[in-house]
Design a protein around this motif. Structure first.
Motif, PDB file in Angstrom:
ATOM      1  N   PHE A  66     -28.892 -64.834 -41.753  1.00  0.00           N
ATOM      2  CA  PHE A  66     -30.000 -65.348 -40.936  1.00  0.00           C
ATOM      3  C   PHE A  66     -29.915 -64.808 -39.514  1.00  0.00           C
ATOM      4  O   PHE A  66     -30.931 -64.398 -38.922  1.00  0.00           O
ATOM      5  N   THR A  67     -28.704 -64.766 -38.949  1.00  0.00           N
ATOM      6  CA  THR A  67     -28.526 -64.248 -37.589  1.00  0.00           C
ATOM      7  C   THR A  67     -28.902 -62.772 -37.513  1.00  0.00           C
ATOM      8  O   THR A  67     -29.594 -62.340 -36.578  1.00  0.00           O
ATOM      9  N   CYS A  68     -28.456 -61.993 -38.489  1.00  0.00           N
ATOM     10  CA  CYS A  68     -28.779 -60.563 -38.501  1.00  0.00           C
ATOM     11  C   CYS A  68     -30.282 -60.341 -38.648  1.00  0.00           C
ATOM     12  O   CYS A  68     -30.853 -59.465 -37.982  1.00  0.00           O
ATOM     13  N   ASP A  69     -30.919 -61.126 -39.499  1.00  0.00           N
ATOM     14  CA  ASP A  69     -32.372 -60.997 -39.654  1.00  0.00           C
ATOM     15  C   ASP A  69     -33.096 -61.354 -38.357  1.00  0.00           C
ATOM     16  O   ASP A  69     -34.074 -60.699 -37.976  1.00  0.00           O
ATOM     17  N   ALA A  70     -32.611 -62.396 -37.680  1.00  0.00           N
ATOM     18  CA  ALA A  70     -33.240 -62.802 -36.416  1.00  0.00           C
ATOM     19  C   ALA A  70     -33.085 -61.722 -35.350  1.00  0.00           C
ATOM     20  O   ALA A  70     -34.034 -61.394 -34.624  1.00  0.00           O
ATOM     21  N   LEU A  71     -31.892 -61.141 -35.260  1.00  0.00           N
ATOM     22  CA  LEU A  71     -31.662 -60.073 -34.282  1.00  0.00           C
ATOM     23  C   LEU A  71     -32.486 -58.826 -34.622  1.00  0.00           C
ATOM     24  O   LEU A  71     -33.012 -58.160 -33.719  1.00  0.00           O
ATOM     25  N   ALA A  72     -32.583 -58.525 -35.914  1.00  0.00           N
ATOM     26  CA  ALA A  72     -33.406 -57.380 -36.320  1.00  0.00           C
ATOM     27  C   ALA A  72     -34.874 -57.612 -35.965  1.00  0.00           C
ATOM     28  O   ALA A  72     -35.567 -56.696 -35.494  1.00  0.00           O
ATOM     29  N   LEU A  80     -35.286 -57.021 -32.293  1.00  0.00           N
ATOM     30  CA  LEU A  80     -35.313 -55.590 -31.982  1.00  0.00           C
ATOM     31  C   LEU A  80     -36.674 -54.986 -32.310  1.00  0.00           C
ATOM     32  O   LEU A  80     -37.183 -54.132 -31.566  1.00  0.00           O
ATOM     33  N   ARG A  81     -37.275 -55.410 -33.425  1.00  0.00           N
ATOM     34  CA  ARG A  81     -38.606 -54.896 -33.763  1.00  0.00           C
ATOM     35  C   ARG A  81     -39.636 -55.305 -32.720  1.00  0.00           C
ATOM     36  O   ARG A  81     -40.537 -54.531 -32.370  1.00  0.00           O
ATOM     37  N   VAL A  82     -39.500 -56.521 -32.218  1.00  0.00           N
ATOM     38  CA  VAL A  82     -40.412 -56.973 -31.158  1.00  0.00           C
ATOM     39  C   VAL A  82     -40.232 -56.120 -29.908  1.00  0.00           C
ATOM     40  O   VAL A  82     -41.203 -55.690 -29.271  1.00  0.00           O
ATOM     41  N   LEU A  83     -38.978 -55.839 -29.544  1.00  0.00           N
ATOM     42  CA  LEU A  83     -38.712 -55.042 -28.347  1.00  0.00           C
ATOM     43  C   LEU A  83     -39.176 -53.597 -28.524  1.00  0.00           C
ATOM     44  O   LEU A  83     -39.496 -52.925 -27.536  1.00  0.00           O
ATOM     45  N   ASP A  84     -39.204 -53.098 -29.774  1.00  0.00           N
ATOM     46  CA  ASP A  84     -39.637 -51.725 -30.018  1.00  0.00           C
ATOM     47  C   ASP A  84     -41.153 -51.604 -30.132  1.00  0.00           C
ATOM     48  O   ASP A  84     -41.667 -50.489 -30.234  1.00  0.00           O
ATOM     49  N   ASP A  85     -41.837 -52.733 -30.152  1.00  0.00           N
ATOM     50  CA  ASP A  85     -43.288 -52.682 -30.193  1.00  0.00           C
ATOM     51  C   ASP A  85     -43.814 -52.037 -28.912  1.00  0.00           C
ATOM     52  O   ASP A  85     -43.359 -52.355 -27.811  1.00  0.00           O
ATOM     53  N   LEU A  97     -28.619 -50.039 -34.394  1.00  0.00           N
ATOM     54  CA  LEU A  97     -28.453 -51.485 -34.517  1.00  0.00           C
ATOM     55  C   LEU A  97     -29.316 -52.046 -35.645  1.00  0.00           C
ATOM     56  O   LEU A  97     -28.876 -52.899 -36.423  1.00  0.00           O
ATOM     57  N   LEU A  98     -30.563 -51.570 -35.730  1.00  0.00           N
ATOM     58  CA  LEU A  98     -31.482 -52.090 -36.737  1.00  0.00           C
ATOM     59  C   LEU A  98     -30.987 -51.777 -38.146  1.00  0.00           C
ATOM     60  O   LEU A  98     -31.009 -52.651 -39.032  1.00  0.00           O
ATOM     61  N   SER A  99     -30.528 -50.553 -38.362  1.00  0.00           N
ATOM     62  CA  SER A  99     -30.015 -50.196 -39.690  1.00  0.00           C
ATOM     63  C   SER A  99     -28.760 -50.990 -40.035  1.00  0.00           C
ATOM     64  O   SER A  99     -28.566 -51.411 -41.184  1.00  0.00           O
ATOM     65  N   SER A 100     -27.920 -51.252 -39.032  1.00  0.00           N
ATOM     66  CA  SER A 100     -26.700 -52.036 -39.279  1.00  0.00           C
ATOM     67  C   SER A 100     -27.029 -53.487 -39.601  1.00  0.00           C
ATOM     68  O   SER A 100     -26.434 -54.095 -40.500  1.00  0.00           O
ATOM     69  N   LEU A 101     -28.002 -54.039 -38.872  1.00  0.00           N
ATOM     70  CA  LEU A 101     -28.355 -55.440 -39.080  1.00  0.00           C
ATOM     71  C   LEU A 101     -29.098 -55.658 -40.386  1.00  0.00           C
ATOM     72  O   LEU A 101     -28.961 -56.710 -41.021  1.00  0.00           O
ATOM     73  N   GLU A 102     -29.903 -54.690 -40.807  1.00  0.00           N
ATOM     74  CA  GLU A 102     -30.701 -54.863 -42.015  1.00  0.00           C
ATOM     75  C   GLU A 102     -29.925 -54.544 -43.293  1.00  0.00           C
ATOM     76  O   GLU A 102     -30.389 -54.856 -44.387  1.00  0.00           O
ATOM     77  N   GLU A 103     -28.772 -53.944 -43.174  1.00  0.00           N
ATOM     78  CA  GLU A 103     -27.978 -53.609 -44.356  1.00  0.00           C
ATOM     79  C   GLU A 103     -27.415 -54.880 -44.996  1.00  0.00           C
ATOM     80  O   GLU A 103     -26.685 -55.636 -44.367  1.00  0.00           O
ATOM     81  N   LYS A 104     -27.793 -55.119 -46.226  1.00  0.00           N
ATOM     82  CA  LYS A 104     -27.328 -56.300 -46.946  1.00  0.00           C
ATOM     83  C   LYS A 104     -25.831 -56.175 -47.240  1.00  0.00           C
ATOM     84  O   LYS A 104     -25.385 -55.149 -47.771  1.00  0.00           O
ATOM     85  N   GLN A 105     -25.096 -57.210 -46.837  1.00  0.00           N
ATOM     86  CA  GLN A 105     -23.646 -57.255 -47.014  1.00  0.00           C
ATOM     87  C   GLN A 105     -22.962 -56.041 -46.369  1.00  0.00           C
ATOM     88  O   GLN A 105     -21.970 -55.527 -46.874  1.00  0.00           O
TER      89      GLN A 105
END
Length: 427
Positions: free
Chosen positions: A138-144, A147-152, A317-325
């Protein structure tokens, strides 16, 4: 069974009790006319009086319950009926105040946290691998998502404009002056000088440095004194010259390091204070500082470098956070589990955790209470009066129908008791 069916069933049961009481009353009233021999029977009088009282009690409670939700009569209602719909705003105000005072009062919040010990519960929950892993995901999804919001693009442009505006408004000269004043006031600049001297001495003591100096001397001899260099042992001279230079410089550095009143220290003091004075009073220095600030803001190469660096960092960061497990999720889960273990084993940490949660809750309670009470009030006031009455009746009407049934039964018992009292008084 849904709420509508439950309410309908309760109304039918209450109506059935009322009909029974009315039927018994009618039968006991008409019985002496058709059967004159029963006119003096005590049990008939008891039954009549009990049914009469039950009928009165049932009708009174029917009126009381119905008057809460409907006008009686519907076309020209008497006062104090349809109470829920008529007092919608009062109900909204009182309910919101009740929630605010009883559920979000700072003392109530503090008492709740003190009795519930959230640190122990959080520690026990986080110590379970599945829970820490779920919270990590949940934390990784929230941070990801952040990041998407900041990249908008609009968000990035807004942040860029805000940063440029902040730098424009920043008094860089005053900031530098204040920082240097704080450093020189405690003579920390001399500490910086000591560290620089120590680094230089350490560098000169390195064999690589001495070899570099010797090689430089050889090149200098070959360039400046090429004829003499052919006759002299240049390598030996360069090595000896390097050793002499290192010893001389090291001796000077050691003298400066050990002597707090060394002339070079005083010269360093003068240079620092002179720079500080110019920074505070010189228009030329002010222009230079403002020029640096403008270069920072308007330099396209710097902007491009910052944007490219942020893009690389953000993508990584985005690729690291979105990687499952992945590694990021595993590290965050490990941190959460360690936190849970520490909360269970470290009493002081748990106490501090509870204390800070309590303080945060007490701080947030008034704001949250105002928001919720305002939301409750506005929501109730936005309801249609008839719909509100129907919803309230739907949720509590079943129990109120039981009041009607109890009123009928209790009324009958009271009637029977009154008959017994009347009979005793007759004797």
């Amino acid at each position: 069974m849904d709420k509508h069916a439950q309410l309908t069933r309760a109304k039918r049961l209450a109506l059935g009790c009322l009909i029974i009481a009315a039927s018994v009353f009618v039968l006991t009233t008409l019985a002496p006319r058709f059967f004159p021999s029963l006119s003096g029977a005590w049990w008939l009088g008891l039954t009549k009086m009990a049914s009469e009282a039950a009928l009165v009690g049932g009708l009174a409670d029917w009126f009381a319950v119905t008057a809460l939700f409907k006008p009686i009569p519907r076309r020209y209602p008497i006062p104090h009926t349809n109470i829920v719909a008529t007092n919608k705003s009062v109900i909204a105000e009182n309910l919101s105040l009740f929630v605010k005072e009883k559920f979000f009062h700072p003392d109530a919040i503090e008492k709740l946290i003190a009795s519930s010990n959230p640190a122990k519960g959080a520690g026990r929950w986080l110590s379970v691998d599945a829970n820490s892993a779920r919270l990590s995901r949940f934390t990784c999804d929230a941070l990801a998502g952040l990041l998407r919001v900041l990249d908008d693009k609009p968000v990035k442009e807004f942040i860029s404009r805000t940063a440029e505006k902040g730098i424009h408004q920043l008094d860089l000269r005053q900031l530098m002056s204040t920082s240097l004043n704080a450093v020189t006031r405690e003579r920390q600049h001399q500490v910086v000088l000591d560290r620089i001297l120590g680094k230089l001495a350490h560098l000169l003591a390195q064999p690589d440095t001495q070899v570099y100096i010797a090689d430089t001397l050889v090149v200098w001899l070959k360039t400046e004194y090429s004829r003499i260099e052919k006759l002299l042992p240049s390598s030996w001279l360069s090595e000896q010259g390097a050793l002499i230079a290192v010893k001389a410089v090291s001796s000077i550095l050691e003298d400066i390091y050990n002597d707090e009143e060394h002339p070079i220290r005083h010269a360093f003091d003068e240079q620092v204070h002179e720079f500080l004075y110019e920074l505070q009073h010189s228009p030329l220095m002010e222009n230079k500082v403002n020029g640096y600030k403008d270069k920072i803001i308007n330099d396209p190469a710097l902007k491009n470098y910052i944007h490219q660096s942020w893009a690389k960092l953000s993508n990584w960061l985005l690729s690291s956070l979105e990687e499952k497990q992945g590694k990021a999720e595993a590290k965050v889960a490990k941190l959460y589990k360690e936190l849970g273990t520490n909360l269970n084993s470290d009493g002081e940490l748990a106490l501090a955790f509870n204390k800070h949660i309590g303080e945060a809750a007490k701080y947030m309670a008034p704001e949250l209470a105002d928001f919720l009470t305002r939301h409750i009030k506005d929501t109730i006031n936005s309801w249609d009066e008839r719909e509100m009455a129907q919803q309230v009746e739907l949720n509590i009407g079943r129990d109120l129908q039981k009041v009607r049934i109890n009123g009928t039964i209790v009324g009958g018992l009271i009637g029977a008791i009154l008959f017994g009292i009347e009979t005793l008084m007759a004797f």
